[in-house]
Every structure is written in structure tokens, then in C-alpha cells.
Motif scaffolding. Structure first.
Motif, short mmCIF file in Angstrom:
data_model
loop_
_atom_site.label_atom_id
_atom_site.label_comp_id
_atom_site.label_asym_id
_atom_site.label_seq_id
_atom_site.Cartn_x
_atom_site.Cartn_y
_atom_site.Cartn_z
N GLN A 35 0.82 -1.17 -0.09
CA GLN A 35 0.22 0.03 0.28
C GLN A 35 1.08 1.29 0.07
OE1 GLN A 35 -3.18 0.16 2.98
NE2 GLN A 35 -3.65 -1.85 2.44
N HIS A 77 -6.16 3.18 2.69
CA HIS A 77 -7.44 2.59 2.91
C HIS A 77 -8.46 3.16 3.72
CE1 HIS A 77 -5.07 -0.12 6.24
NE2 HIS A 77 -4.81 1.25 6.19
N ASP A 128 -0.80 2.78 -7.22
CA ASP A 128 -0.79 1.54 -7.97
C ASP A 128 -0.69 2.23 -9.60
OD1 ASP A 128 -1.20 -0.20 -6.15
OD2 ASP A 128 -3.28 -0.45 -6.22
N HIS A 175 -7.32 -1.23 -11.70
CA HIS A 175 -6.66 -0.58 -10.63
C HIS A 175 -6.92 0.69 -11.01
CE1 HIS A 175 -5.46 -4.79 -10.03
NE2 HIS A 175 -5.20 -4.30 -8.61
N PHE A 185 -9.35 5.32 -5.74
CA PHE A 185 -10.58 4.38 -5.75
C PHE A 185 -11.42 4.71 -4.30
CE2 PHE A 185 -8.91 0.87 -3.33
CZ PHE A 185 -7.64 1.23 -3.29
N GLN A 192 -13.57 3.08 -0.90
CA GLN A 192 -13.80 1.78 -0.09
C GLN A 192 -14.91 2.20 0.99
OE1 GLN A 192 -9.98 0.97 1.92
NE2 GLN A 192 -9.25 -0.59 0.21
N GLU A 219 -15.52 0.92 4.86
CA GLU A 219 -14.94 0.32 6.01
C GLU A 219 -16.00 -0.31 6.67
OE1 GLU A 219 -11.88 -0.14 6.05
OE2 GLU A 219 -11.30 -1.05 7.87
N PHE A 256 -3.70 -6.16 10.39
CA PHE A 256 -4.79 -5.60 11.44
C PHE A 256 -5.99 -6.44 11.82
CE2 PHE A 256 -7.00 -4.18 7.57
CZ PHE A 256 -6.06 -3.92 6.77
N THR A 257 -6.15 -7.80 11.32
CA THR A 257 -7.14 -8.60 11.60
C THR A 257 -6.49 -10.04 11.69
OG1 THR A 257 -7.66 -8.83 9.34
CG2 THR A 257 -9.30 -7.50 10.55
N ALA A 292 -14.02 -6.76 11.32
CA ALA A 292 -13.74 -5.66 10.47
C ALA A 292 -13.84 -6.25 8.85
CB ALA A 292 -12.67 -4.83 10.72
N PHE A 293 -14.29 -5.35 8.14
CA PHE A 293 -14.03 -5.46 6.66
C PHE A 293 -13.94 -4.32 5.73
CE2 PHE A 293 -18.68 -4.88 7.79
CZ PHE A 293 -19.27 -4.11 6.62
N ARG A 332 -15.16 -2.11 -7.45
CA ARG A 332 -15.05 -3.68 -7.75
C ARG A 332 -16.82 -4.16 -7.77
NH1 ARG A 332 -11.65 -8.50 -6.67
NH2 ARG A 332 -12.37 -9.31 -8.64
N ILE A 371 -12.20 0.16 -15.06
CA ILE A 371 -12.57 0.98 -14.02
C ILE A 371 -12.48 2.53 -14.30
CG2 ILE A 371 -9.96 1.20 -13.01
CD1 ILE A 371 -11.02 0.64 -10.49
C1 FA5 Z 1 -7.67 -3.42 2.56
O1 FA5 Z 1 -7.55 -2.18 1.89
C2 FA5 Z 1 -8.15 -3.38 3.65
N1 FA5 Z 1 -7.78 -2.29 4.46
C3 FA5 Z 1 -9.68 -4.21 3.62
C4 FA5 Z 1 -9.89 -4.70 5.30
C5 FA5 Z 1 -10.60 -3.90 6.04
C6 FA5 Z 1 -9.51 -5.86 5.68
C7 FA5 Z 1 -10.78 -4.33 7.24
C8 FA5 Z 1 -9.63 -6.39 6.71
C9 FA5 Z 1 -10.52 -5.63 7.80
P1 FA5 Z 1 -7.27 -4.44 -0.02
O2 FA5 Z 1 -5.73 -3.75 -0.16
O3 FA5 Z 1 -7.53 -5.82 -0.41
O4 FA5 Z 1 -7.56 -4.59 1.53
O5 FA5 Z 1 -8.33 -3.65 -0.49
C10 FA5 Z 1 -9.85 -3.72 -0.50
C11 FA5 Z 1 -10.29 -3.88 -1.74
O6 FA5 Z 1 -10.14 -2.40 -2.40
C12 FA5 Z 1 -10.12 -4.65 -2.71
O7 FA5 Z 1 -10.95 -5.98 -2.48
C13 FA5 Z 1 -10.41 -4.09 -3.94
O8 FA5 Z 1 -11.61 -4.14 -4.15
C14 FA5 Z 1 -10.18 -2.53 -3.85
N2 FA5 Z 1 -8.97 -2.21 -4.49
C15 FA5 Z 1 -7.61 -2.40 -3.94
N3 FA5 Z 1 -6.75 -1.50 -4.67
C16 FA5 Z 1 -7.38 -1.26 -5.58
C17 FA5 Z 1 -7.07 -0.21 -6.90
N4 FA5 Z 1 -5.76 0.03 -7.10
N5 FA5 Z 1 -8.23 0.19 -7.59
C18 FA5 Z 1 -9.14 -0.26 -7.30
N6 FA5 Z 1 -9.87 -0.77 -6.32
C19 FA5 Z 1 -8.81 -1.36 -5.52
#
Ligand code: FA5
Length: 347
Positions: free
Chosen positions: A160, A174, A205, A211, A215, A217, A219, A259-260, A314-315, A321, A332
Motif C-alpha cells: 500500500q 484504505h 498503483d 486498478h 478509488f 472503499q 470500511e 490488522f485482523t 472488520a471488513f 469492484r 475501471i
Molecule cells: C484493504 O484495503 C483492507 N484495508 C481491507 C480490510 C478492512 C481488511 C478491514 C480487513 C479488515 P485491500 O488492499 O485488499 O484491503 O483492498 C480492499 C479492496 O479495495 C479490494 O478488494 C479492491 O476491491 C479494492 N482495491 C484495492 N486496490 C485497488 C485499486 N488500485 N483500484 C481499485 N480498487 C482497489
């Protein structure tokens, strides 16, 4: 030609020229006025001839000069009025409004598909008693990484990488730092913490079809007494069904997030083929939709929450996506270009 005849001729010819001026050439009237009645005009010129006349004739011709000036001045005024009216008339005719013409359709925009998905998810969680919390897009390294159990030398930081404003301030990678910020503030004597936090995140990225360097998210965090993996699974099952259809199943695969613990990747059974295998699920029958897990005890402890007494899950999911899977969007970049041919498909 004697002076009196010249005067008479000037009067007649000026009146003829006046009559000939058309509305669209109204400025010719002013030019003619200067030419005839101006300081150096024809009438003044004729006046100069007065001094050469016999004495007894001078008052007679002088009177005639004045009469001609009066007549012409009046003629100019009248013609000027006529031309102005003609101009207004012409303008009215050219600008006339046909009230029977159909009105022009004003196109109405629509909410961006990412906002629609965000609001849909917010509604689902608000209905389950969660609060919706805002975070900071410009965040401290401390909350983005350290409080998420990623100290300065942690290798998982490489996944990250981001844009740094200073050594300690960055664009968040994130939405997880909102976990720490809300945990810090929550008063557990009033009950468990249940929150979601949608927002924009950034990563260094390389942009490609799936990607982007920025983007979105959402939480999710629940912390309370006796919160178990079963609660996480039930919650994720519910959200998957609401987002992708009632007959969806979910599957948890072991994964790793600092963190999990334990951490899982969550797959949903393919909504296109129902699990048989197709191009959407890359023939696996499953589609990965988010990362999740049980909140790491260190994350709780760093907020001063007793990890022996409290636990949580947490998620984190990416709205792009979800939208891409749901609507079969294969690039995207379409989300960010503002092309109405793209955005209007989601009215
Ligand atoms: C995380 O960012 C964790 N913070 C998620 C999490 C939260 C896990 C709480 C556990 C508990 P990750 O790097 O996998 O995880 O990103 C989560 C989602 O963000 C991915 O499934 C994807 O849908 C999206 N994502 C990640 N990178 C990109 C990107 N460069 N462009 C678009 N979407 C992205």
C-alpha cells in the motif's frame, strides 16, 4: 444660379436624400445632417454668399435661409423618428416568438453509480443500527499504518505505497484508519460499536483496467462483547445477498491483513452462472468481493480497549469492484471520466 435658387435646390435635394435613407442605414441620416446643417455644411456655405448681395435683398434672403434651416431641421427629426420606428418594427419581426413551438428538453443528470452503490450499502447498514462515520482523506501515517498494526518497518506497507505530503502525512491507502479513530472515541459503557465508513482512498498503483491510483472503499467495524467470526459471516452473507441477489452464497478463504487475526478474503458465488463457472468468475464459480477478519487484539489495545473483554470484526470493500461485477463493467477508468454515455447507463 442666384442664392435663392441655390437655397431652394438645397432644400429639395436634401429632402429627397432624406426620404431615400432606409432603416438599416440609419447612420446615413446623421452624416447627411452634418453635411447640410453642420458648421461646415452646405447651408453655412451658402450663408457666406449673403454678404455679396445688394443690401435690400439681404434680409429677404436671410429670412429664407432661416426658413430652409427650420424646414430641414424638422424634416431630419421626422425622418429620424420614422427610421427608429421602422427599426423597432423590423427587430420585433425578426425576434418574434412562436409560443406554439415545443419546449427544449433539459437533460437531467443522475447520481454517479459509485454514489448509488455507497448509498445502497449505507442504507443496508443503517437499517441494522450501524452509524455512518466520515474519515480523513489526508491522514497521518500513524493512523493509516501504525495504528493498523503496520509499524514503520513492516513489509506489508509495500503493498500500500501512497502519496506522501510529508514524512508523517499521507493520502490514506484504505479506510481502515477510521477504525482506530472511532475506537478511540467510542464509549463502550453505552453499548457495542457498529460503524461503516465510506470514502476515497489512494495508492501508488499503476492504473489499468481494474486498478486506479484513487478509488473508493467502505470500511465496516463492529466491536463489543462476544463478537465472533459467526457474526462476521452472517453480516457478509446478508450484504452479499442484498447486493447480488437472494440466492448468493459466500465463502471465506484464509488471508492476511496485519490488522485482523484471523483474516479472510470473501468470495460470493457467481451471480451470472450461479457457480458453474463462466467468464465473469473466471471459470471458478466464485468472485472475490472484499477483505475482512477479526479485529487484531493489538488494534483494540492501542485504542485502550481491553482485548480480553472485547472482540470485533472488520471488513473493507471496494465500491468500484462491486459496481464492475454487478454491471459487467470491464474498465475501471470509466468511473472517473465523466462521459455521460457511461454515467447515463445507471439512471
Ligand atoms: C484493504 O484495503 C483492507 N484495508 C481491507 C480490510 C478492512 C481488511 C478491514 C480487513 C479488515 P485491500 O488492499 O485488499 O484491503 O483492498 C480492499 C479492496 O479495495 C479490494 O478488494 C479492491 O476491491 C479494492 N482495491 C484495492 N486496490 C485497488 C485499486 N488500485 N483500484 C481499485 N480498487 C482497489
Amino acid at each position: 444660379m442666384d442664392l435663392q435658387t441655390q437655397l431652394e435646390e438645397l432644400r429639395m435635394s436634401t429632402q429627397d436624400q432624406l426620404q431615400a435613407i432606409k432603416a438599416e442605414n440609419a447612420k446615413e441620416l446623421q452624416e447627411l445632417r452634418v453635411k447640410v446643417l453642420g458648421k461646415k455644411g452646405s447651408l453655412t456655405e451658402l450663408l457666406k454668399g449673403l454678404k455679396d448681395l445688394p443690401k435690400e435683398l439681404r434680409p429677404v434672403v436671410g429670412k429664407q435661409v432661416n426658413e430652409v434651416r427650420d424646414v430641414l431641421t424638422k424634416a431630419f427629426e421626422e425622418q429620424s423618428k420614422i427610421l427608429a420606428e421602422a427599426q423597432i418594427q423590423a427587430q420585433l419581426e425578426s425576434e418574434s416568438l412562436d409560443v406554439t413551438l415545443p419546449g427544449r428538453q433539459i437533460s437531467i443528470g443522475n447520481r454517479h453509480v459509485l454514489n448509488q452503490i455507497t448509498e445502497e450499502i449505507e442504507d443496508i447498514f443503517l437499517g441494522m443500527g450501524y452509524q455512518v462515520v466520515d474519515g480523513y482523506e489526508v491522514e497521518q501515517d500513524y493512523y493509516n499504518f501504525e495504528r493498523m498494526n503496520l509499524p514503520k518497518d513492516h513489509p506489508a506497507r509495500d503493498m500500500q505505497d501512497t502519496f506522501y505530503i510529508s514524512e508523517d502525512i499521507l493520502l490514506r491507502t484504505h479506510t481502515s484508519p477510521v477504525q482506530a479513530r472511532t475506537l478511540d472515541k467510542h464509549d463502550f459503557s453505552k453499548g457495542p460499536l457498529k460503524m461503516i465508513s465510506p470514502g476515497r482512498v489512494f495508492r501508488r498503483d499503476t492504473d489499468d483496467a481494474t486498478h486506479s491510483h484513487q478509488f473508493h472503499q467502505i470500511e465496516g467495524l463492529v466491536v463489543g462483547k462476544n463478537i465472533s467470526m459467526g457474526d462476521l459471516k452472517g453480516t457478509l452473507e446478508l450484504i452479499s445477498k442484498k447486493m447480488f441477489g437472494e440466492d448468493r452464497k459466500i465463502r471465506l478463504r484464509p488471508s492476511y491483513f496485519p490488522f485482523t487475526e484471523p483474516s479472510v478474503e470473501v468470495d460470493v458465488s457467481c451471480f451470472k452462472c450461479g457457480g458453474k463457472g463462466c467468464n465473469v468468475c473466471k471459470k471458478t464459480g466464485w468472485i472475490e468481493i472484499l477483505g475482512a477478519g477479526m479485529v487484531h487484539p493489538s488494534v483494540l489495545e492501542m485504542s485502550g480497549v481491553d482485548s480480553e473483554e472485547y472482540s470485533g470484526f472488520a471488513f473493507g470493500l471496494g465500491q468500484e469492484r462491486i459496481a464492475m461485477l454487478r454491471y459487467g463493467i470491464n474498465d475501471i477508468r470509466g468511473f472517473y471520466q465523466g462521459d455521460s454515455r457511461f454515467t447515463e447507463q445507471f439512471k
